[in-house]
Design a protein around this motif. Sequence first.
Motif, PDB file in Angstrom:
ATOM      1  N   VAL A   1       0.860  -1.188   0.000  1.00  0.00           N
ATOM      2  CA  VAL A   1       0.000   0.000   0.000  1.00  0.00           C
ATOM      3  C   VAL A   1       0.891   1.230   0.000  1.00  0.00           C
ATOM      4  CG1 VAL A   1      -1.950  -1.118   1.158  1.00  0.00           C
ATOM      5  CG2 VAL A   1      -0.171  -0.001   2.526  1.00  0.00           C
ATOM      6  N   TYR A   2       0.319   2.371  -0.371  1.00  0.00           N
ATOM      7  CA  TYR A   2       1.075   3.619  -0.407  1.00  0.00           C
ATOM      8  C   TYR A   2       1.673   3.884   0.970  1.00  0.00           C
ATOM      9  CZ  TYR A   2       2.238   8.369  -1.870  1.00  0.00           C
ATOM     10  OH  TYR A   2       2.904   9.518  -2.203  1.00  0.00           O
ATOM     11  N   PRO A   3       2.958   4.249   1.033  1.00  0.00           N
ATOM     12  CA  PRO A   3       3.609   4.460   2.330  1.00  0.00           C
ATOM     13  C   PRO A   3       2.822   5.392   3.246  1.00  0.00           C
ATOM     14  CG  PRO A   3       5.231   4.515   0.576  1.00  0.00           C
ATOM     15  CD  PRO A   3       3.889   4.453  -0.099  1.00  0.00           C
TER      16      PRO A   3
ATOM     17  N   ALA B   1       1.063   8.437  -9.950  1.00  0.00           N
ATOM     18  CA  ALA B   1       1.432   9.288 -11.083  1.00  0.00           C
ATOM     19  C   ALA B   1       2.502  10.305 -10.696  1.00  0.00           C
ATOM     20  CB  ALA B   1       0.193  10.012 -11.606  1.00  0.00           C
ATOM     21  N   ASP B   2       2.650  10.540  -9.400  1.00  0.00           N
ATOM     22  CA  ASP B   2       3.703  11.415  -8.872  1.00  0.00           C
ATOM     23  C   ASP B   2       4.665  10.603  -8.022  1.00  0.00           C
ATOM     24  OD1 ASP B   2       3.246  14.450  -9.363  1.00  0.00           O
ATOM     25  OD2 ASP B   2       1.234  13.738  -8.856  1.00  0.00           O
ATOM     26  N   GLU B   3       5.842  11.152  -7.795  1.00  0.00           N
ATOM     27  CA  GLU B   3       6.784  10.509  -6.900  1.00  0.00           C
ATOM     28  C   GLU B   3       6.174  10.377  -5.509  1.00  0.00           C
ATOM     29  OE1 GLU B   3      10.612  12.373  -6.808  1.00  0.00           O
ATOM     30  OE2 GLU B   3      10.595  12.760  -8.963  1.00  0.00           O
ATOM     31  N   VAL B   4       6.487   9.280  -4.821  1.00  0.00           N
ATOM     32  CA  VAL B   4       6.025   9.100  -3.446  1.00  0.00           C
ATOM     33  C   VAL B   4       6.594  10.229  -2.588  1.00  0.00           C
ATOM     34  CG1 VAL B   4       6.223   7.634  -1.398  1.00  0.00           C
ATOM     35  CG2 VAL B   4       5.708   6.611  -3.626  1.00  0.00           C
TER      36      VAL B   4
ATOM     37  N   GLU C   1       2.386  17.900  -3.138  1.00  0.00           N
ATOM     38  CA  GLU C   1       1.631  18.815  -3.998  1.00  0.00           C
ATOM     39  C   GLU C   1       0.945  18.097  -5.153  1.00  0.00           C
ATOM     40  OE1 GLU C   1       4.841  19.033  -3.329  1.00  0.00           O
ATOM     41  OE2 GLU C   1       5.014  20.742  -1.962  1.00  0.00           O
ATOM     42  N   LEU C   2       1.421  16.893  -5.480  1.00  0.00           N
ATOM     43  CA  LEU C   2       0.844  16.073  -6.557  1.00  0.00           C
ATOM     44  C   LEU C   2       0.662  16.857  -7.853  1.00  0.00           C
ATOM     45  CD1 LEU C   2      -1.870  14.086  -4.544  1.00  0.00           C
ATOM     46  CD2 LEU C   2       0.449  13.368  -5.083  1.00  0.00           C
TER      47      LEU C   2
ATOM     48  N   GLU D   1      11.454  -1.868  -3.287  1.00  0.00           N
ATOM     49  CA  GLU D   1      11.863  -0.942  -4.344  1.00  0.00           C
ATOM     50  C   GLU D   1      10.698  -0.500  -5.240  1.00  0.00           C
ATOM     51  OE1 GLU D   1      13.695  -5.015  -5.656  1.00  0.00           O
ATOM     52  OE2 GLU D   1      13.129  -4.016  -3.766  1.00  0.00           O
ATOM     53  N   TYR D   2       9.525  -1.097  -5.049  1.00  0.00           N
ATOM     54  CA  TYR D   2       8.357  -0.689  -5.827  1.00  0.00           C
ATOM     55  C   TYR D   2       7.982   0.771  -5.554  1.00  0.00           C
ATOM     56  CZ  TYR D   2       3.609  -0.888  -7.796  1.00  0.00           C
ATOM     57  OH  TYR D   2       2.473  -0.665  -8.535  1.00  0.00           O
ATOM     58  N   PHE D   3       8.345   1.273  -4.368  1.00  0.00           N
ATOM     59  CA  PHE D   3       7.851   2.572  -3.918  1.00  0.00           C
ATOM     60  C   PHE D   3       8.727   3.759  -4.285  1.00  0.00           C
ATOM     61  CE2 PHE D   3       6.153  -0.644  -1.007  1.00  0.00           C
ATOM     62  CZ  PHE D   3       4.793  -0.432  -1.197  1.00  0.00           C
ATOM     63  N   SER D   4       9.844   3.552  -4.923  1.00  0.00           N
ATOM     64  CA  SER D   4      10.702   4.695  -5.266  1.00  0.00           C
ATOM     65  C   SER D   4      11.448   4.422  -6.565  1.00  0.00           C
ATOM     66  CB  SER D   4      11.707   4.975  -4.143  1.00  0.00           C
ATOM     67  OG  SER D   4      12.572   3.869  -3.941  1.00  0.00           O
ATOM     68  N   GLY D   5      11.752   5.518  -7.279  1.00  0.00           N
ATOM     69  CA  GLY D   5      12.535   5.410  -8.501  1.00  0.00           C
ATOM     70  C   GLY D   5      11.754   5.080  -9.745  1.00  0.00           C
ATOM     71  N   PHE D   6      10.430   4.962  -9.654  1.00  0.00           N
ATOM     72  CA  PHE D   6       9.632   4.608 -10.828  1.00  0.00           C
ATOM     73  C   PHE D   6       9.518   5.816 -11.759  1.00  0.00           C
ATOM     74  CE2 PHE D   6       6.917   5.641  -7.205  1.00  0.00           C
ATOM     75  CZ  PHE D   6       6.158   6.691  -7.701  1.00  0.00           C
ATOM     76  N   PRO D   7       9.283   5.575 -13.043  1.00  0.00           N
ATOM     77  CA  PRO D   7       9.167   6.690 -14.000  1.00  0.00           C
ATOM     78  C   PRO D   7       7.933   7.540 -13.718  1.00  0.00           C
ATOM     79  CG  PRO D   7       9.471   4.589 -15.138  1.00  0.00           C
ATOM     80  CD  PRO D   7       9.167   4.268 -13.713  1.00  0.00           C
TER      81      PRO D   7
END
Length: 202
Positions: free
Chosen positions: A16-18, A144-147, A151-152, A113-119
């Motif tokens: 789930v989202y951190p 759609a935005d970085e974790v 401000e999204l 690693e799913y939670f960071s570094g994604f495009p």
Amino acid sequence: MRYIDLTHTITESMPVYPGTEKPLLEKLEIDGYRETLFHMFSHTGTHMDAPYHVFRDGRKLEDYSIEEFTGKAAVIDIPRGTRTIEPDMLTPAEGFGFILLRTGWGEKWGRDEYFSGFPVLSLKAAEYLAGLGLKGIGFDCISADEVGMNELPVHRILLGSGMLIIENLACLEMLPAEVDFTALPLKYTDSDGCSVRAFASY
């Protein structure tokens, strides 16, 4: 016709989202029949964001017609190692109702690693897509935005155009370049978002 399920199964141990609580699925047996009591956030697992997610006066999911949850989709490959998705990577999007961004990040589902570094989309890319009249955009990553991007900005550009955002899609690697796409949320009042059953056919 072949159908591909693009939905992660909801479980109590799922990612789930951190900072978000994991879902609780309480199994009940009453008078010989079984029910499940769900306790989870509206943006759990494979889910859809409505404009109301970030805009107080934005459209809610119950305001969308059923036709707005389905349509032709372009499946766009984003090169591995990409950190920022630019407009020139998205030209196949024109003329479709939806685009699904196949980044390969879904392979990391269930790992830290799913939670960071994604495009993520650049603001210019988001603005380009916002001008195409799309029904929605799907991602095989958590957001759609970085974790941690409170401000999204990408969400605000995409949702501000009226399109839907579908996050945590699964199995995009099984799809051809063009498919029929459907993602169906529950219909509840004041819906900022909802877990969906997403699928593609071709």
